[in-house]
Design a protein around this motif. Structure first.
Motif, mmCIF file in Angstrom:
data_model
loop_
_atom_site.group_PDB
_atom_site.id
_atom_site.type_symbol
_atom_site.label_atom_id
_atom_site.label_comp_id
_atom_site.label_asym_id
_atom_site.label_seq_id
_atom_site.Cartn_x
_atom_site.Cartn_y
_atom_site.Cartn_z
ATOM 1 N N VAL A 115 0.846 -1.196 0.000
ATOM 2 C CA VAL A 115 0.000 0.000 0.000
ATOM 3 C C VAL A 115 0.878 1.242 0.000
ATOM 4 N N LEU A 116 0.652 2.099 -0.967
ATOM 5 C CA LEU A 116 1.312 3.406 -1.013
ATOM 6 C C LEU A 116 0.393 4.416 -0.345
ATOM 7 N N ARG A 117 0.833 4.971 0.765
ATOM 8 C CA ARG A 117 0.025 5.956 1.497
ATOM 9 C C ARG A 117 0.528 7.361 1.159
ATOM 10 N N TYR A 154 -4.237 9.033 1.964
ATOM 11 C CA TYR A 154 -4.941 8.322 0.898
ATOM 12 C C TYR A 154 -4.141 7.078 0.552
ATOM 13 N N ASP A 155 -4.758 5.902 0.708
ATOM 14 C CA ASP A 155 -4.085 4.628 0.458
ATOM 15 C C ASP A 155 -4.386 4.117 -0.943
ATOM 16 N N ILE A 156 -3.344 3.623 -1.610
ATOM 17 C CA ILE A 156 -3.483 3.054 -2.949
ATOM 18 C C ILE A 156 -2.783 1.697 -2.958
ATOM 19 N N ALA A 157 -3.532 0.635 -3.307
ATOM 20 C CA ALA A 157 -2.926 -0.695 -3.424
ATOM 21 C C ALA A 157 -2.145 -0.772 -4.732
ATOM 22 N N VAL A 158 -0.862 -1.123 -4.632
ATOM 23 C CA VAL A 158 0.020 -1.184 -5.801
ATOM 24 C C VAL A 158 0.850 -2.459 -5.736
ATOM 25 N N PRO A 159 1.376 -2.925 -6.871
ATOM 26 C CA PRO A 159 2.300 -4.064 -6.823
ATOM 27 C C PRO A 159 3.530 -3.716 -5.988
ATOM 28 N N GLU A 164 6.243 4.662 -9.590
ATOM 29 C CA GLU A 164 6.440 6.050 -9.989
ATOM 30 C C GLU A 164 5.224 6.879 -9.558
ATOM 31 N N VAL A 165 5.495 8.007 -8.903
ATOM 32 C CA VAL A 165 4.426 8.859 -8.385
ATOM 33 C C VAL A 165 4.591 10.276 -8.941
ATOM 34 N N GLU A 188 5.962 -5.386 0.355
ATOM 35 C CA GLU A 188 4.837 -6.299 0.148
ATOM 36 C C GLU A 188 4.068 -6.508 1.446
ATOM 37 N N GLY A 189 2.746 -6.350 1.360
ATOM 38 C CA GLY A 189 1.883 -6.589 2.509
ATOM 39 C C GLY A 189 1.918 -5.513 3.570
ATOM 40 N N ARG A 190 2.619 -4.413 3.306
ATOM 41 C CA ARG A 190 2.723 -3.339 4.306
ATOM 42 C C ARG A 190 2.472 -1.984 3.659
ATOM 43 N N VAL A 191 2.471 -0.958 4.524
ATOM 44 C CA VAL A 191 2.215 0.410 4.071
ATOM 45 C C VAL A 191 3.535 1.155 3.909
ATOM 46 N N GLY A 192 3.710 1.788 2.764
ATOM 47 C CA GLY A 192 4.842 2.684 2.537
ATOM 48 C C GLY A 192 4.330 4.112 2.425
#
Length: 244
Positions: A115-117, A154-159, A164-165, A188-192
């Motif tokens: 998850v990209l926060r 704002y959370d976004i599920a990503v591979p 790139e943001v 993987e499986g965590r929030v960044g």
């Protein structure tokens, strides 16, 4: 016992880094000086070589200083000592930014995803009035645009892996505003968590960066130079006393 091992690892890494700095940066600096002396009959070339050598040597001294204090004080204390945080970010704002990275993911995570926060910093915290009160951030992640509903995380599920943001905020003039971008590694499986700081003024450029630098500040060359001068002064004093 684990704390002792950790400190030993820090000392070993710092010692290896200092030796590598001396070899990697000291060697070229000496080589440039020798080459400048060899070409002393000319005027422009040796001066340029000598100047480059001084810059390389100065960079090596600063790097060794940072590694030395990291070994002596520990990574956290050294980072705080040689970093300067923007004065606009008050302690309350910093605490709030740090708290926003703690909660669990607000979106489901599939296998192989993270998850990209996005933590958007309000423009008024940067004294930037180019944005309307009802402005909302816009973020593009791996080519997919997300219009954030407000300034909450704002959370976004990503591979999992590097993503790139690109981010911006529409200005009062309805222009899209300054686009800022970066690449981040999402576990993987965590929030960044990353910070999106919009800005329309050149003195405070907008950035998208990891949250750590917002909380600790940015490296200060002035403080590093003072630390290097202190180390050189202590080393010179010890050498003079030992020499009698």
């Amino acid at each position: 016992m684990e704390a002792v091992r950790r400190q030993l690892r820090i000392l070993a890494n710092a010692a290896a880094g200092m030796v590598a700095s001396v070899i990697i940066l000291g060697g070229p600096a000496i080589g440039l000086s020798v080459l400048a002396e060899y070409l002393r009959d000319t005027w422009l070339v040796p001066r340029m070589l000598a100047l480059i050598g001084v810059y390389v040597l100065g960079g090596g001294v600063l790097l060794i200083t940072a590694l030395f204090f990291r070994a002596v004080l520990g990574p956290n204390r050294a980072e705080k000592l040689f970093s300067v945080r923007s004065k606009v970010l008050t302690p309350d704002v910093v605490h709030d930014l740090g708290a926003k990275q703690v909660p669990a993911a607000l979106v489901p995570i599939a296998s192989g995803q993270g998850v990209l926060r996005i933590i958007a910093v309000k423009p008024e915290w940067w004294l930037d009035d180019a944005y309307a009160d009802d402005a909302a951030p816009v973020v593009t992640v791996e080519g997919v645009e997300h219009r954030l509903p407000g300034w909450d995380p704002y959370d976004i599920a990503v591979p999992a892996g590097a993503v790139e943001v690109v981010a911006w905020v529409p200005r009062r003039s309805r222009n899209p505003g300054r686009r800022v971008y970066n690449s981040f590694s999402v576990p993987e499986g965590r929030v960044g968590a990353v910070v999106f700081r919009p800005s329309s003024i050149p003195e405070v450029p907008g950035t998208v960066e990891s949250l750590d630098s917002e909380l600790t500040g940015r490296p200060s060359l002035f403080r590093l130079a003072l630390g290097a001068a202190l180390l050189i002064g202590v080393a010179y004093t010890v050498w003079r006393l030992a020499a009698g």
